[in-house]
Design a protein around this motif. Sequence first.
Motif, short mmCIF file in Angstrom:
data_model
loop_
_atom_site.label_atom_id
_atom_site.label_comp_id
_atom_site.label_asym_id
_atom_site.label_seq_id
_atom_site.Cartn_x
_atom_site.Cartn_y
_atom_site.Cartn_z
N TYR A 143 0.80 -1.22 0.00
CA TYR A 143 0.00 0.00 0.00
C TYR A 143 0.83 1.27 0.00
O TYR A 143 0.56 2.19 -0.76
CB TYR A 143 -0.95 -0.01 1.20
N ALA A 144 1.86 1.34 0.86
CA ALA A 144 2.61 2.59 1.03
C ALA A 144 3.89 2.56 0.22
O ALA A 144 4.75 1.69 0.42
CB ALA A 144 2.92 2.83 2.51
N ALA A 145 4.06 3.54 -0.68
CA ALA A 145 5.24 3.57 -1.54
C ALA A 145 6.52 3.79 -0.75
O ALA A 145 7.56 3.20 -1.05
CB ALA A 145 5.07 4.68 -2.59
N ASN A 146 6.49 4.65 0.27
CA ASN A 146 7.70 4.93 1.04
C ASN A 146 8.13 3.71 1.86
O ASN A 146 9.33 3.46 2.03
CB ASN A 146 7.47 6.12 1.96
N GLU A 147 7.17 2.94 2.38
CA GLU A 147 7.51 1.71 3.10
C GLU A 147 8.08 0.68 2.14
O GLU A 147 9.01 -0.06 2.48
CB GLU A 147 6.28 1.15 3.81
N LEU A 148 7.54 0.64 0.93
CA LEU A 148 8.07 -0.26 -0.09
C LEU A 148 9.51 0.12 -0.44
O LEU A 148 10.37 -0.75 -0.59
CB LEU A 148 7.19 -0.21 -1.33
N GLY A 149 9.78 1.43 -0.56
CA GLY A 149 11.12 1.88 -0.87
C GLY A 149 12.11 1.50 0.22
O GLY A 149 13.24 1.06 -0.08
N ALA A 150 11.72 1.65 1.48
CA ALA A 150 12.60 1.29 2.59
C ALA A 150 12.84 -0.22 2.63
O ALA A 150 13.97 -0.68 2.90
CB ALA A 150 11.99 1.75 3.91
N THR A 151 11.82 -1.01 2.35
CA THR A 151 11.97 -2.46 2.30
C THR A 151 12.89 -2.87 1.16
O THR A 151 13.70 -3.79 1.30
CB THR A 151 10.59 -3.14 2.13
#
Length: 388
Positions: free
Chosen positions: A138-146
Amino acid sequence: MLQLGIDLKISLLYKLPLTLLIFALVFNLNPKYFLALCCTLALLLLGPLIQLASKADVSFFIADFSNAYKMLMPISIFIYFGLLAMKWKEFTTIWLERILFSNFIILCLNLFLGAAGLGRASYTLRDGETAGSNGFIYAANELGATLVILFSFTLHWCWNHRPRLYFILSIFTVLCGLLVATKTAMLAAIMLIFLIPLANERERFFSLTKLKAIIFVPIVVVISVIAYLIKDLLEALGLYERFLWVLTQNGVLGLIWSGRDAYSQDLLTVYIDYLNFWQQLTGVGTAGVAQYLPVKYSAEVDAVDTILFFGFSGLLICLTFYLFTFFKAMKQFTDRDSNYSPCVFIGSLILLFLAQLSGHVWMSGTLGIAFGGFLSLLWVDKNPRRQA
């Protein structure tokens, strides 16, 4: 499901029991650490509980509880694997690698689905147009950090065990960063492919080597090409108009923080001018912030959100943990026998900045489990380095 207006709290339904299971396993291994985790959770929830007692909406407390256990998730996993490694180091090593490789495969599958047009776009632009893709995360920034920690680990493994495939994996890493299309994901992807080999020089990291000379030339070329083609690249990604609008409205700082500087200033004003000493110490949760800023409760800058939600004590907990793991990795990665510290050092360094630039690191459910396993590699780092 969220896009369909259905919120079944599926993430909470499996991550909360998983966190409780880890607490139970920590208790079984060492009750002292279990007690420390329980006290930490109680301290984090003290401010939100006071707000709940003041007849705040229960939904605010649920959100605060969710954030608190997300903050504790990587910490509890790190403690669990540390205790486990003391008794069964080889077993712990095998399973940490399996966990991270499994997460990497799942992430890549999600990105493939996103590239196929399924899932959710990273940005919604004017006239219904979109840019980038999160797949089903759902969250692009969380995806980027992962993406940072999983690709950091995989690039590190490839450099040490399959060096001939490193160039191909590097191209794939950059393509995944471009697919997500957030500033942090794109920048982090480019940084990773150059920094991982440098960190793997270990004891020669601070010396001038042939590898540094070889890498420095591509970096200059890449920066030059990006500077020359940045307009065409942003137009191809559908971000050019948004880039110009943000630059005009908010300046360079607003462009870097995407408006988070204004939200951060509002929240820090509340913290300094309106909260008393005990509230500053324990936090006021989202309910307390909502009393002063009823529209947006967070700045999406982890340090700012943490000090408002959980007070100075919450911020101290987070900083202590992440700085401890960062400096532990920094101390270990120059050892020629270090096995995992080079990638943990690079991944932690990037995430320390991302947490303050785009947030969604310290209180990320998507990142928490993988991040805890990633940092736990420090416990099994002193194995002799395997050769390719």
